[in-house]
Design an enzyme around this catalytic site. Structure first.
Site, PDB file in Angstrom:
ATOM      1  N   LYS A   1       0.749  -0.279  15.190  1.00 53.85           N
ATOM      2  CA  LYS A   1       2.136  -0.396  15.667  1.00 53.85           C
ATOM      3  C   LYS A   1       2.414  -1.660  16.470  1.00 53.85           C
ATOM      4  CE  LYS A   1       3.557   3.096  13.659  1.00 53.85           C
ATOM      5  NZ  LYS A   1       4.167   2.664  12.413  1.00 53.85           N
TER       6      LYS A   1
ATOM      7  N   TYR B   1      -9.353   5.556   7.454  1.00 53.29           N
ATOM      8  CA  TYR B   1      -9.531   5.880   8.882  1.00 53.29           C
ATOM      9  C   TYR B   1     -10.562   7.008   8.954  1.00 53.29           C
ATOM     10  CZ  TYR B   1      -5.190   3.385  10.039  1.00 53.29           C
ATOM     11  OH  TYR B   1      -4.213   2.421  10.215  1.00 53.29           O
TER      12      TYR B   1
ATOM     13  N   HIS C   1       0.834  -1.191   0.000  1.00 54.28           N
ATOM     14  CA  HIS C   1       0.000   0.000   0.000  1.00 54.28           C
ATOM     15  C   HIS C   1       0.872   1.245   0.000  1.00 54.28           C
ATOM     16  CE1 HIS C   1      -4.147  -1.626   1.469  1.00 54.28           C
ATOM     17  NE2 HIS C   1      -3.610  -2.390   0.520  1.00 54.28           N
TER      18      HIS C   1
ATOM     19  N   PRO D   1      -4.599   0.210  18.673  1.00 51.26           N
ATOM     20  CA  PRO D   1      -4.327  -0.293  17.309  1.00 51.26           C
ATOM     21  C   PRO D   1      -4.411   0.781  16.222  1.00 51.26           C
ATOM     22  CG  PRO D   1      -6.484  -0.985  18.055  1.00 51.26           C
ATOM     23  CD  PRO D   1      -5.814  -0.340  19.228  1.00 51.26           C
TER      24      PRO D   1
ATOM     25  N   TYR E   1       3.816   6.528  10.357  1.00 53.55           N
ATOM     26  CA  TYR E   1       2.962   5.391  10.025  1.00 53.55           C
ATOM     27  C   TYR E   1       3.773   4.277   9.360  1.00 53.55           C
ATOM     28  CZ  TYR E   1      -1.274   2.902   8.658  1.00 53.55           C
ATOM     29  OH  TYR E   1      -2.266   1.943   8.528  1.00 53.55           O
TER      30      TYR E   1
HETATM   31  C1  PHB Z   1      -6.394  -4.279  10.660  1.00 54.41           C
HETATM   32  O1  PHB Z   1      -6.421  -4.522   9.426  1.00 54.41           O
HETATM   33  O2  PHB Z   1      -6.810  -5.098  11.517  1.00 54.41           O
HETATM   34  C2  PHB Z   1      -5.874  -2.937  11.124  1.00 54.41           C
HETATM   35  C3  PHB Z   1      -5.267  -2.109  10.205  1.00 54.41           C
HETATM   36  C4  PHB Z   1      -4.779  -0.870  10.626  1.00 54.41           C
HETATM   37  C5  PHB Z   1      -4.935  -0.489  11.955  1.00 54.41           C
HETATM   38  C6  PHB Z   1      -5.544  -1.350  12.877  1.00 54.41           C
HETATM   39  C7  PHB Z   1      -6.027  -2.575  12.457  1.00 54.41           C
HETATM   40  O3  PHB Z   1      -4.474   0.729  12.356  1.00 54.41           O
END
Ligand code: PHB
Ligand code: APR
Length: 389
Positions: free
Chosen positions: A296, A200, A72, A292, A384
Site C-alpha cells: 500500500k 505470500y 496480475h 509492506p 488489495y
Molecule cells: C515487492 O515486489 O517488492 C513487493 C510486492 C508486494 C508486497 C511487498 C513488496 O506486498
C-alpha cells in the site's frame, strides 16, 4: 525566488504531485535532499493499484509502465504449505500492475526534467517558515549558498524522516504508531520469477514473499528478527530459508542466483493527524507508513497526491478553498482503511515471537475462512486492488 507550490522531496509523492500540478499550469519547485542517482537507487515495492495506474496516466508518464508492467489477475497465499489463489479479476473485476517503484520514479523524473520544471537536488538544510500565514517560505542551502523560496503552499512529500512533519508544532499534530517485532530481508536477483503471480507465504519459521520486477528479475523476502544483520545472510542461507517457508512445488522451481541487492527493512504502521497546517500539507510517507505486506505504501502516496493536486488546482482555478479545507479528512479516511488492511495482512501472515497456540490457530482460521468464503475473498480482493479514492 518565488513559486506557487514548493514541494519538499523528489520521491514518488513529490514527483507525481509536481507533474499533476505542472500539467495544470501550476508552477512548482521541488527541493530534494539527495542526488537523482541516490533517489533512483532506492529499491522499493512494485504493485500498483488501478487508481495509481490512472493517476500516472493522467500525469502523462504511463507509456513505459503499460509497455513493461505486468498485469496480475491475482495472488497466491501459502499457509504451512497449503496454497490458494485469489483471482481478483473473477472476484471483483479488478487487477493490479506489477511495475517497480524505481521505474515509476524514473518515469516521473524524466518527465519533470523534460518539462523544465525546477528541481533542486542535493538541497541542504531545508527549513519551512510562516506556513501558518498566507505567505509561507522555504529556506535551503545549495552549493553553500543560502536561498529563500517564497510560495503560496508547501507540500511536505519528504518521507517519514523528513523535515516537514518535524516542522509542525508538537501541540498541533497527533501520531499513531505500531512497531512490529520483525523486519523483512529482501533480495533482488536476475532470475525468472518462480511463479507468474506473487506468493505470500505463512510458515512457523516466518513469513516469505515471492515477487518480481520483470520476466527476468525477481524480488524475494523472508521475515527476520528486528536485530538481524544483513551481513549474516549469505545468498545460500537466504535461498535455503526461503525454500523452507514455501510449498514444495515452489521450492523445487525456485531459480536462484547471486543477489544484486540485499537489505533489511523494519515494519511499522504510522499515521499523523491532521495532514494540513495552514499552507502546509503532508502527503505520502511524510504522513503515514504501512508495513509492506499489503503493498500500500506507494499507492497511498499516489492517492494522497491525487486528492491534493485536485484541491490545489481547484483553488487556483476557482479561488475555492473547499478542496484544501477538506484534504486532511478525505485522505485520512482512506489512509486508515489501508492501514487496517496492511495491519491485518501482516497479522495473519507473520509469525509473532510472543505468539501462543491459540493465536496460531486463529491465523490458520483466517486462511481457511478466506479460501472457503467468496465474501471473505472478495473483501481481500477489494482491499488489495485498492479502495475507491
Ligand atoms: C515487492 O515486489 O517488492 C513487493 C510486492 C508486494 C508486497 C511487498 C513488496 O506486498
Ligand atoms: N529535505 C529535502 N528532501 C528530503 C528531506 C529534507 N529534509 N528529507 C527527506 N527528503 C527526501 C528523501 O530524500 C526522499 O527522496 O524526500 C523524499 C521522500 O521520498 P519517499 O521516502 O520515497 O516517500 P514518498 O515520496 O512519500 O513515497 C512513498 O516510498 O518509501 C516508499 O514505501 C514507501 O512506496 C512508498 C513510497
Amino acid at each position: 525566488m518565488r513559486t506557487k507550490v514548493a514541494i519538499i522531496g523528489a520521491g514518488p509523492a513529490g514527483l507525481l504531485l509536481g507533474r499533476l500540478l505542472e500539467n495544470a499550469g501550476i508552477e512548482t519547485v521541488i527541493l530534494e535532499r539527495r542526488s537523482q542517482d541516490y533517489v533512483l537507487g532506492r529499491i522499493r515495492a512494485g504493485v500498483l493499484e488501478q487508481g495509481t495506474v490512472e493517476l500516472l496516466d493522467r500525469a502523462g508518464v504511463g507509456e513505459r509502465m503499460h509497455a513493461d508492467g505486468l498485469i496480475h489477475d491475482g495472488v497466491e497465499f501459502c499457509f504451512d504449505g497449503d496454497k490458494h489463489r485469489f483471482n481478483f479479476r473473477e472476484l471483483i473485476g479488478r487487477t493490479v500492475m506489477v511495475y517497480g517503484q524505481t521505474e515509476v520514479t524514473r518515469d516521473l523524473m524524466q518527465a519533470r526534467d523534460a518539462s523544465g520544471a525546477k528541481t533542486v537536488y542535493e538541497s541542504e538544510n531545508v527549513s519551512l517558515h510562516d506556513f501558518d500565514s498566507d505567505k509561507p517560505r522555504v529556506r535551503y542551502v545549495k552549493d553553500g549558498i543560502e536561498h529563500e523560496l517564497a510560495c503560496d503552499f508547501i507540500a511536505g512529500c519528504d518521507g517519514y524522516h523528513g523535515v516537514s512533519r518535524a516542522s509542525v508544532p508538537a501541540g498541533s499534530i497527533r501520531t499513531f504508531e505500531r512497531v512490529y517485532p520483525f523486519g523483512w530481508l529482501g533480495i533482488l536477483v536476475d532470475r525468472p520469477p518462480v511463479a507468474e503471480e506473487l506468493i505470500y507465504a505463512h510458515h512457523e519459521r516466518g513469513f516469505a514473499l515471492c515477487s518480481m520486477r520483470s520476466p527476468t528479475r525477481s524480488r524475494y523476502y523472508v521475515q527476520v528478527p528486528t536485530d538481524e544483520k544483513v551481513e549474516e545472510w549469505s545468498d545460500d542461507r537466504f535461498w535455503d530459508e526461503l525454500r523452507r517457508r514455501v510449498d514444495d512445488e515452489t521450492a523445487e522451481h525456485l531459480a536462484t542466483g547471486p543477489s544484486i541487492e540485499k537489505s533489511i527493512a523494519p515494519l511499522r504502521s504510522f499515521v499523523a493527524e491532521p495532514l494540513r497546517f495552514g499552507r502546509l500539507f503532508l502527503a505520502g510517507d511524510a504522513a503515514h507508513i504501512v508495513p509492506p505486506t499489503g503493498a500500500k505504501g506507494l499507492n497511498l502516496a499516489a492517492s494522497d497526491v491525487g486528492v491534493l493536486a485536485d484541491a490545489l488546482i481547484e483553488f487556483y482555478a476557482d479561488r475555492s478553498p473547499a478542496g484544501i479545507d477538506g484534504y486532511s479528512a478525505r485522505v485520512l479516511s482512506r489512509i486508515w482503511k489501508a492501514e487496517r488492511f496492511s495491519w491485518w495482512m501482516t497479522s495473519i501472515l507473520h509469525t509473532f515471537p510472543d505468539t501462543d497456540t491459540f493465536s496460531r490457530r486463529i491465523q490458520r482460521a483466517e486462511f481457511d475462512y478466506l479460501r472457503s468464503s467468496e465474501v471473505a475473498a472478495r473483501s481481500l480482493a477489494e482491499n488489495y486492488t485498492g479502495l475507491p479514492i
